[in-house]
Design a protein around this motif. Sequence first.
Motif, short mmCIF file in Angstrom:
data_model
loop_
_atom_site.label_atom_id
_atom_site.label_comp_id
_atom_site.label_asym_id
_atom_site.label_seq_id
_atom_site.Cartn_x
_atom_site.Cartn_y
_atom_site.Cartn_z
N TYR A 191 36.09 -45.44 -7.87
CA TYR A 191 35.10 -46.42 -8.31
C TYR A 191 35.46 -47.05 -9.66
O TYR A 191 34.80 -47.99 -10.10
CB TYR A 191 33.71 -45.78 -8.40
CG TYR A 191 33.19 -45.30 -7.06
CD1 TYR A 191 32.43 -46.14 -6.24
CD2 TYR A 191 33.48 -44.02 -6.60
CE1 TYR A 191 31.97 -45.71 -5.00
CE2 TYR A 191 33.02 -43.57 -5.36
CZ TYR A 191 32.27 -44.42 -4.57
OH TYR A 191 31.84 -43.99 -3.34
N GLY A 192 36.45 -46.49 -10.33
CA GLY A 192 36.90 -47.04 -11.60
C GLY A 192 35.99 -46.79 -12.77
O GLY A 192 36.02 -47.51 -13.77
N TRP A 193 35.15 -45.74 -12.67
CA TRP A 193 34.19 -45.48 -13.74
C TRP A 193 34.87 -45.17 -15.07
O TRP A 193 34.27 -45.37 -16.12
CB TRP A 193 33.28 -44.32 -13.35
CG TRP A 193 32.37 -44.64 -12.21
CD1 TRP A 193 32.03 -45.88 -11.73
CD2 TRP A 193 31.66 -43.71 -11.38
NE1 TRP A 193 31.17 -45.78 -10.68
CE2 TRP A 193 30.92 -44.46 -10.43
CE3 TRP A 193 31.58 -42.32 -11.34
CZ2 TRP A 193 30.11 -43.86 -9.48
CZ3 TRP A 193 30.77 -41.72 -10.39
CH2 TRP A 193 30.05 -42.47 -9.47
N GLU A 194 36.12 -44.69 -15.01
CA GLU A 194 36.82 -44.38 -16.26
C GLU A 194 37.11 -45.64 -17.07
O GLU A 194 37.31 -45.58 -18.29
CB GLU A 194 38.13 -43.63 -15.99
CG GLU A 194 39.21 -44.44 -15.27
CD GLU A 194 39.02 -44.56 -13.76
OE1 GLU A 194 39.88 -45.19 -13.12
OE2 GLU A 194 38.02 -44.03 -13.22
N SER A 195 37.08 -46.80 -16.41
CA SER A 195 37.33 -48.06 -17.12
C SER A 195 36.12 -49.00 -17.10
O SER A 195 35.89 -49.74 -18.06
CB SER A 195 38.54 -48.79 -16.53
OG SER A 195 38.37 -49.02 -15.14
N ASN A 196 35.31 -48.97 -16.02
CA ASN A 196 34.17 -49.90 -15.96
C ASN A 196 32.85 -49.24 -16.36
O ASN A 196 31.82 -49.92 -16.46
CB ASN A 196 34.04 -50.53 -14.57
CG ASN A 196 33.76 -49.52 -13.46
OD1 ASN A 196 32.96 -48.61 -13.61
ND2 ASN A 196 34.43 -49.69 -12.31
N ALA A 197 32.87 -47.92 -16.61
CA ALA A 197 31.69 -47.18 -17.07
C ALA A 197 30.48 -47.34 -16.14
O ALA A 197 29.33 -47.18 -16.56
CB ALA A 197 31.31 -47.57 -18.50
N GLY A 198 30.74 -47.67 -14.88
CA GLY A 198 29.66 -47.83 -13.92
C GLY A 198 29.12 -49.23 -13.80
O GLY A 198 28.25 -49.50 -12.96
N TYR A 199 29.62 -50.15 -14.64
CA TYR A 199 29.18 -51.54 -14.55
C TYR A 199 29.70 -52.17 -13.26
O TYR A 199 30.69 -51.71 -12.69
CB TYR A 199 29.64 -52.33 -15.78
CG TYR A 199 28.79 -52.07 -17.00
CD1 TYR A 199 27.69 -52.87 -17.29
CD2 TYR A 199 29.07 -51.00 -17.85
CE1 TYR A 199 26.89 -52.63 -18.40
CE2 TYR A 199 28.27 -50.75 -18.97
CZ TYR A 199 27.19 -51.57 -19.23
OH TYR A 199 26.38 -51.32 -20.32
N PRO A 200 29.06 -53.25 -12.80
CA PRO A 200 29.42 -53.84 -11.50
C PRO A 200 30.66 -54.73 -11.55
O PRO A 200 30.60 -55.93 -11.31
CB PRO A 200 28.17 -54.65 -11.13
CG PRO A 200 27.56 -55.01 -12.44
CD PRO A 200 27.82 -53.84 -13.34
N SER A 201 31.80 -54.13 -11.85
CA SER A 201 33.06 -54.86 -11.81
C SER A 201 33.42 -55.16 -10.36
O SER A 201 32.86 -54.57 -9.43
CB SER A 201 34.17 -54.04 -12.46
OG SER A 201 34.43 -52.88 -11.69
N LYS A 202 34.37 -56.05 -10.17
CA LYS A 202 34.80 -56.41 -8.82
C LYS A 202 35.33 -55.19 -8.07
O LYS A 202 35.00 -54.97 -6.90
CB LYS A 202 35.87 -57.50 -8.89
CG LYS A 202 36.32 -58.02 -7.54
CD LYS A 202 37.33 -59.14 -7.69
CE LYS A 202 37.79 -59.64 -6.31
NZ LYS A 202 38.79 -60.74 -6.44
N SER A 203 36.13 -54.38 -8.77
CA SER A 203 36.70 -53.19 -8.12
C SER A 203 35.64 -52.15 -7.79
O SER A 203 35.70 -51.47 -6.76
CB SER A 203 37.78 -52.57 -9.01
OG SER A 203 37.24 -52.19 -10.26
#
Length: 212
Positions: free
Chosen positions: A167-179
């Motif tokens: 989910y990419g939480w390590e970089s998007n912190a849970g925000y609704p990024s495209k990935s």
Amino acid sequence: MTKTVPDYSFEEAARARGLSCIAGVDEVGRGPLAGPVTAAAVVLDPTRIPEGLNDSKKLSAKRREALFDEILELAEVSIAHASVEEIDELNILRASHLAMERAVAGLFTSPDHLLIDGNMVPRGITLSNETIIKGDAKSVSIAAASIMAKTTRDRLMVDLAQQFPGYGWESNAGYPSKSHKQALENLGVTPHHRRSFKPIHNILYQQKNVTG
């Protein structure tokens, strides 16, 4: 255009009124689709204010990490969360206020006055207070709280990313990024996703209709 940085003027004004213990209060994490909302309350020592305090969003991750350790060493700090379950039960605004209330309650010394980021006072707070819109860019105490809250929440999301990779939480912190949104489509909803948020609610609704 002059670049503004937070200073100690709000704190000095409160101290001039005889209020000696001033806490800055801020929260982070209202917008993500996953993870808790996190708040911090910080009482700075006016004789030992860390250099370079600013709105956490204006600082690099490396600078936030350095300031996090310095603030912990020089100030009184309390950090608290409201869980995904509480967000879904109460709504994100009330949950963020609950996290703020918990952060204030967790301070060892009860403050004489609170400087609260935003324009609303959490209803559980009865101490003397004032709200400051964009306070993390105006008050060093609120800036310090924003750094403590964001760094703590970012670290927590990195830990959760290890448990739920993809989910990419390590970089998007849970925000609704495209990935992140693509991963929701491919991998589904985790227990750490906020079911009351529309994108998550819609995915679960679609799944229910397909399986039901």
